[in-house]
Design a protein around this motif. Structure first.
Motif, PDB file in Angstrom:
ATOM      1  N   VAL A  81       0.861  -1.172   0.000  1.00  0.00           N
ATOM      2  CA  VAL A  81       0.000   0.000   0.000  1.00  0.00           C
ATOM      3  C   VAL A  81       0.904   1.231   0.000  1.00  0.00           C
ATOM      4  CG1 VAL A  81      -1.788   1.239   1.263  1.00  0.00           C
ATOM      5  CG2 VAL A  81      -1.769  -1.250   1.295  1.00  0.00           C
ATOM      6  N   PHE A  82       0.679   2.116  -0.956  1.00  0.00           N
ATOM      7  CA  PHE A  82       1.493   3.331  -1.080  1.00  0.00           C
ATOM      8  C   PHE A  82       2.982   3.014  -1.138  1.00  0.00           C
ATOM      9  CE2 PHE A  82      -2.317   4.844   1.313  1.00  0.00           C
ATOM     10  CZ  PHE A  82      -2.893   5.546   0.256  1.00  0.00           C
ATOM     11  N   GLY A  83       3.319   1.918  -1.835  1.00  0.00           N
ATOM     12  CA  GLY A  83       4.714   1.551  -2.011  1.00  0.00           C
ATOM     13  C   GLY A  83       5.356   0.880  -0.814  1.00  0.00           C
ATOM     14  N   MET A  84       4.579   0.596   0.219  1.00  0.00           N
ATOM     15  CA  MET A  84       5.106  -0.044   1.413  1.00  0.00           C
ATOM     16  C   MET A  84       4.514  -1.442   1.536  1.00  0.00           C
ATOM     17  SD  MET A  84       5.505   1.797   5.061  1.00  0.00           S
ATOM     18  CE  MET A  84       5.568   3.304   4.129  1.00  0.00           C
ATOM     19  N   THR A  85       5.361  -2.438   1.730  1.00  0.00           N
ATOM     20  CA  THR A  85       4.900  -3.813   1.834  1.00  0.00           C
ATOM     21  C   THR A  85       4.712  -4.203   3.293  1.00  0.00           C
ATOM     22  OG1 THR A  85       6.027  -4.418  -0.198  1.00  0.00           O
ATOM     23  CG2 THR A  85       5.458  -6.220   1.285  1.00  0.00           C
ATOM     24  N   THR A  86       3.570  -4.818   3.560  1.00  0.00           N
ATOM     25  CA  THR A  86       3.283  -5.404   4.868  1.00  0.00           C
ATOM     26  C   THR A  86       3.175  -6.901   4.659  1.00  0.00           C
ATOM     27  OG1 THR A  86       2.052  -3.447   5.546  1.00  0.00           O
ATOM     28  CG2 THR A  86       1.655  -5.451   6.782  1.00  0.00           C
ATOM     29  N   TYR A  87       3.921  -7.653   5.462  1.00  0.00           N
ATOM     30  CA  TYR A  87       3.918  -9.103   5.329  1.00  0.00           C
ATOM     31  C   TYR A  87       3.790  -9.732   6.709  1.00  0.00           C
ATOM     32  CZ  TYR A  87       5.373 -13.865   4.438  1.00  0.00           C
ATOM     33  OH  TYR A  87       5.418 -15.232   4.374  1.00  0.00           O
ATOM     34  N   SER A  88       2.956 -10.745   6.809  1.00  0.00           N
ATOM     35  CA  SER A  88       2.910 -11.522   8.051  1.00  0.00           C
ATOM     36  C   SER A  88       2.485 -12.950   7.745  1.00  0.00           C
ATOM     37  CB  SER A  88       1.961 -10.890   9.073  1.00  0.00           C
ATOM     38  OG  SER A  88       0.620 -11.027   8.655  1.00  0.00           O
ATOM     39  N   TYR A  89       2.990 -13.844   8.541  1.00  0.00           N
ATOM     40  CA  TYR A  89       2.607 -15.249   8.481  1.00  0.00           C
ATOM     41  C   TYR A  89       2.516 -15.752   9.903  1.00  0.00           C
ATOM     42  CZ  TYR A  89       2.694 -20.272   7.693  1.00  0.00           C
ATOM     43  OH  TYR A  89       2.380 -21.610   7.683  1.00  0.00           O
ATOM     44  N   SER A  90       1.416 -16.403  10.226  1.00  0.00           N
ATOM     45  CA  SER A  90       1.286 -17.018  11.543  1.00  0.00           C
ATOM     46  C   SER A  90       0.713 -18.415  11.372  1.00  0.00           C
ATOM     47  CB  SER A  90       0.390 -16.174  12.453  1.00  0.00           C
ATOM     48  OG  SER A  90      -0.913 -16.078  11.922  1.00  0.00           O
ATOM     49  N   ALA A  91       1.192 -19.354  12.197  1.00  0.00           N
ATOM     50  CA  ALA A  91       0.726 -20.733  12.133  1.00  0.00           C
ATOM     51  C   ALA A  91       1.141 -21.459  13.408  1.00  0.00           C
ATOM     52  CB  ALA A  91       1.301 -21.438  10.912  1.00  0.00           C
ATOM     53  N   GLU A  92       0.513 -22.598  13.626  1.00  0.00           N
ATOM     54  CA  GLU A  92       0.857 -23.473  14.743  1.00  0.00           C
ATOM     55  C   GLU A  92       1.482 -24.747  14.196  1.00  0.00           C
ATOM     56  OE1 GLU A  92      -2.630 -24.099  17.138  1.00  0.00           O
ATOM     57  OE2 GLU A  92      -3.085 -21.952  17.188  1.00  0.00           O
ATOM     58  N   ASN A  93       2.201 -25.455  15.076  1.00  0.00           N
ATOM     59  CA  ASN A  93       2.834 -26.702  14.637  1.00  0.00           C
ATOM     60  C   ASN A  93       2.100 -27.935  15.150  1.00  0.00           C
ATOM     61  OD1 ASN A  93       3.609 -26.745  17.330  1.00  0.00           O
ATOM     62  ND2 ASN A  93       5.796 -26.938  16.932  1.00  0.00           N
TER      63      ASN A  93
END
Length: 116
Positions: A81-93
């Motif tokens: 958004v507006f040239g800025m990247t937001t990344y996230s990943y969440s998970a359980e094992n």
């Protein structure tokens, strides 16, 4: 400037560090290739601010996490958004631990915590 201590025990069970420690949380995940800027461990979680980690490096690390079994209840956000990247990943094992990898505004964080 005084050199940074390898580890500082806050006294309430919280330990701060400037490197990737060996503990019950970090044993659950692969050691990342990027540097640790600052990390903290409590009874229920380990969280680390990563230095020199690009969003692409975090995406690659997420693939390693999936191979280690962190693929249950997985959620991913990957948007610009507006040239800025937001990344996230969440998970359980499925073994009582969850991981979250997040990048926003140049801050890159990995958190491993006990669940359930």
């Amino acid at each position: 400037d005084a050199p940074k201590p390898e580890e500082y025990n806050y006294g309430d069970g919280t330990i701060f560090t400037a490197q990737w420690p060996e503990n019950e949380f970090t044993k659950q995940v692969p050691k990342p290739d990027f540097d640790v800027a600052f990390g903290g461990t409590s009874d229920s979680e380990f969280s680390v601010l990563c230095a020199n980690a690009s969003v692409d490096a975090l995406r690659d690390y997420t693939k390693q996490l999936k191979k280690k079994g962190f693929d249950k209840n997985a959620e991913t956000t990957d948007e610009s958004v507006f040239g800025m990247t937001t990344y996230s990943y969440s998970a359980e094992n499925g073994k009582g631990y969850a991981v979250e990898v997040a990048s926003a505004l140049g801050m890159n964080v990995i958190t491993i915590k006990k669940v359930g």
